[in-house]
Motif scaffolding. Structure first.
Motif, short mmCIF file in Angstrom:
data_model
loop_
_atom_site.label_atom_id
_atom_site.label_comp_id
_atom_site.label_asym_id
_atom_site.label_seq_id
_atom_site.Cartn_x
_atom_site.Cartn_y
_atom_site.Cartn_z
N SER A 24 -9.90 -6.08 13.72
CA SER A 24 -8.58 -5.75 13.19
C SER A 24 -7.63 -6.92 13.35
O SER A 24 -7.81 -7.79 14.21
CB SER A 24 -8.02 -4.52 13.91
N VAL B 181 -0.27 -1.60 10.07
CA VAL B 181 -1.24 -0.74 9.39
C VAL B 181 -0.49 0.07 8.35
O VAL B 181 0.71 0.34 8.48
CB VAL B 181 -1.98 0.20 10.37
N SER C 85 -4.13 9.02 8.31
CA SER C 85 -5.17 7.99 8.34
C SER C 85 -4.50 6.62 8.33
O SER C 85 -3.39 6.45 7.84
CB SER C 85 -6.09 8.14 7.13
N LYS C 86 -5.20 5.62 8.89
CA LYS C 86 -4.65 4.27 9.00
C LYS C 86 -5.63 3.27 8.39
O LYS C 86 -6.85 3.45 8.47
CB LYS C 86 -4.42 3.91 10.47
N SER C 87 -5.08 2.22 7.82
CA SER C 87 -5.94 1.20 7.23
C SER C 87 -5.27 -0.16 7.29
O SER C 87 -4.04 -0.27 7.38
CB SER C 87 -6.27 1.54 5.77
N GLN C 88 -6.11 -1.20 7.27
CA GLN C 88 -5.65 -2.57 7.08
C GLN C 88 -6.41 -3.14 5.89
O GLN C 88 -6.04 -2.90 4.75
CB GLN C 88 -5.87 -3.41 8.35
N LYS C 89 -7.49 -3.85 6.16
CA LYS C 89 -8.25 -4.48 5.09
C LYS C 89 -9.12 -3.46 4.35
O LYS C 89 -9.70 -2.56 4.96
CB LYS C 89 -9.13 -5.59 5.67
N SER C 90 -9.20 -3.61 3.06
CA SER C 90 -9.98 -2.70 2.23
C SER C 90 -11.45 -2.76 2.62
O SER C 90 -12.02 -3.84 2.81
CB SER C 90 -9.82 -3.08 0.74
N LYS D 227 2.96 8.11 2.30
CA LYS D 227 2.47 6.79 2.65
C LYS D 227 3.57 5.99 3.35
O LYS D 227 4.75 6.18 3.08
CB LYS D 227 2.02 6.02 1.40
N TYR E 7 -1.82 -4.10 1.35
CA TYR E 7 -1.81 -4.48 2.76
C TYR E 7 -1.12 -5.82 2.96
O TYR E 7 -0.32 -6.00 3.89
CB TYR E 7 -3.24 -4.50 3.29
N PRO F 34 -12.92 -0.18 8.46
CA PRO F 34 -12.15 0.79 9.23
C PRO F 34 -11.19 0.10 10.20
O PRO F 34 -11.50 -0.98 10.73
CB PRO F 34 -13.22 1.58 9.99
N TYR F 35 -10.02 0.69 10.39
CA TYR F 35 -9.07 0.13 11.34
C TYR F 35 -9.31 0.75 12.71
O TYR F 35 -9.28 1.98 12.87
CB TYR F 35 -7.63 0.40 10.92
#
Length: 393
Positions: A331, A337, A315-320, A287, A41, A323-324
Motif C-alpha cells: 500500500s 484511500v 470498502s477502501k481502495s487505492q490502486k486498481s 463515495k 485515485y 486490495p488495500y
C-alpha cells in the motif's frame, strides 16, 4: 535568483481549469468539485487544489536556475537542476492537504480567519524527484542525522514566492533535520507530478514534498535550503498554522505557546454528495476519501445513514486491482484511500462519514470541540443532508 523570479503583480498567471471553485482570485486559491476529486485515485493535475500566497513565479532560464544550500561550513553550495537530475530519482505517491481544508464548515460554528475551503483542498499525486536525504548527503550531512556538528537541528526551505504576510518577502518553512535526512521519510525535491514536469501552480521548476505533513511545509518554487539551529522563524511557521483551543481568540492569542503544526490528523469526507441533496428513494452510492498524516494507514471508514446512530463499514481502495491493506508494504503509506458504500435511503436523513487510522485515532464527532480561530484541521465527522424527492437536482 538567476533564471527564476517572483513577479510583483498578477499579470503573468497560468491558465486553470474552468470547473475549479475559486475561493480567492489574487492570490489564486481554488479547489475542484467534490465529484471530480474522487474520480480517480491519482488526482489529475488540473483538479489538484491550488494554494498560493502571491503571484506565481516565472522561470526565465532553467539552465541558470539553482538552489543554494547554506548553513554549512564554508560558503553556500549551489545545486543546478542538472545536479539534481543526476541523483537517483524516486516516485512517491503522497496526499497533500491544506491545513485549512473544510474551513468553511468550521466557520459556520464561529467565524474564523483564512481562505474558505470546502472539502477539496486535498489531492493525491505521484511526485518524482530526488530524496532530500540524498541531496544533504551530497553536501556532507549523513543520513538519519539529528544534529550537525555545529548544532543545527532543522532544515529551512525558502521560496522565491513573494507574500504580503512577509511584507513582500519569501515564503519559508522548516522541518526537523532528522526528518529531512531519513530516507524512509521520503521527503523529496520534486520536479515531476504525475509523470510530467511540474506546472507553475504546483512549484515549477522545483518544490519540496513532505509526505504526511500539512501542505504548508511542502514549499514550492524553491530558492534555497538553510541548515539552521532553531526552527524557521517565518510568519507561516511562527504566526500561522498552529492549533489553539476554542477558548483562544485574537485578543488573548500567544503564538509562542504552540508548536507549528506538522502531521495532519485522520480525515475523511463524502464527495459523491453535496451539503444538501435531493435524491430519489432507494439505493445510493456514497463515495469519498480518507487519509491520515505521518504515514498512518486507514484502518476503517464508517458510514452512517441515520446521523450517526448506526454504522456500516465502507470498502477502501487505492490502486486498481490491488486490495488495500493498511500498513502493508503493497500500500502507498503516504496516500489517501478512496471509500465506497451502498445504502438504501427510504427517507430524508443525514449521512455521516468518519475514519479510523491504524493507531486508533478517530475523527471527533463535532466541530465545536476543535474549533480554532485560524480554522485549521477541521477533521470532525463529515455530514451531508439528503432529502427525498422525485427528481435529482
Amino acid at each position: 535568483m538567476p533564471g527564476l523570479r517572483g513577479p510583483s503583480d498578477y499579470s503573468q498567471e497560468p491558465s486553470r481549469h474552468p470547473s475549479l471553485a475559486i475561493n480567492a482570485k489574487e492570490p489564486f486559491n481554488a479547489e475542484p468539485r467534490r465529484r471530480d476529486l474522487v474520480s480517480s485515485y491519482i488526482t489529475p493535475v488540473e483538479f489538484f487544489y491550488k494554494r498560493n500566497h502571491g503571484p506565481i513565479p516565472v522561470v526565465d532560464d532553467l539552465d541558470k536556475y539553482s538552489v543554494s544550500i547554506t548553513g554549512l561550513r564554508g560558503s553556500a553550495i549551489d545545486l543546478f537542476m542538472k545536479d539534481i537530475w543526476k541523483l537517483p530519482k524516486y516516485n512517491v505517491t503522497a496526499t497533500i492537504q491544506c491545513a485549512g481544508n473544510r474551513r468553511t464548515a468550521m466557520s459556520k460554528t464561529r467565524p474564523v480567519k483564512g481562505v474558505g475551503w470546502d472539502v477539496a483542498a486535498i489531492g493525491n499525486a505521484v511526485w518524482g524527484g530526488a530524496k532530500l536525504a540524498d541531496v544533504l548527503a551530497l553536501v556532507g550531512i549523513p543520513n538519519s542525522s539529528r544534529v550537525t556538528p555545529s548544532g543545527q537541528k532543522h532544515v529551512e526551505f525558502v521560496s522565491i514566492d513573494k507574500c504580503k504576510e512577509e511584507n513582500g518577502g519569501p515564503y519559508t518553512a522548516s522541518i526537523p533535520l532528522i526528518q529531512a535526512t531519513n530516507p524512509e521519510s521520503d521527503v523529496l525535491l520534486a520536479y515531476e507530478m504525475n509523470g510530467e514536469t511540474l506546472n507553475r501552480d504546483h512549484g515549477y521548476p522545483l518544490r519540496v514534498i513532505v509526505p504526511g505533513v500539512i501542505g504548508a511545509r511542502s514549499v514550492k518554487w524553491l530558492d534555497s535550503i538553510n541548515i539552521i539551529v532553531e526552527e524557521c522563524q517565518g510568519f507561516f511557521t511562527q504566526r500561522d498554522y498552529k492549533m489553539f483551543p476554542p477558548s483562544v481568540d485574537w485578543d488573548n492569542i500567544s503564538w509562542p505557546t504552540r508548536r507549528p503544526q506538522m502531521d495532519f490528523p485522520v480525515q475523511s469526507a463524502i464527495c459523491s454528495l453535496e451539503d444538501a441533496n435531493l435524491v430519489k428513494p432507494g439505493k445510493i452510492t456514497i463515495k469519498g476519501y480518507a487519509a491520515s498524516g505521518g504515514g498512518r494507514g486507514i484502518e476503517r471508514v464508517d458510514v452512517s445513514i441515520d446521523g450517526g446512530k448506526t454504522w456500516i463499514e465502507a470498502s477502501k481502495s487505492q490502486k486498481s486491482g490491488a486490495p488495500y491493506i493498511s500498513d502493508h508494504e503493497s500500500s502507498d503509506k503516504w496516500a489517501w484511500v478512496l471509500f465506497e458504500a451502498e445504502a438504501n435511503i427510504p427517507q430524508s436523513t443525514e449521512i455521516v462519514a468518519k475514519a479510523v487510522d491504524v493507531a486508533g485515532n478517530v475523527q471527533p464527532e463535532n466541530v465545536d470541540a476543535i474549533w480554532n480561530l485560524r480554522g485549521i484541521l477541521n477533521t470532525s465527522w463529515h455530514r451531508v443532508q439528503v432529502r427525498i424527492g422525485h427528481s435529482n437536482l
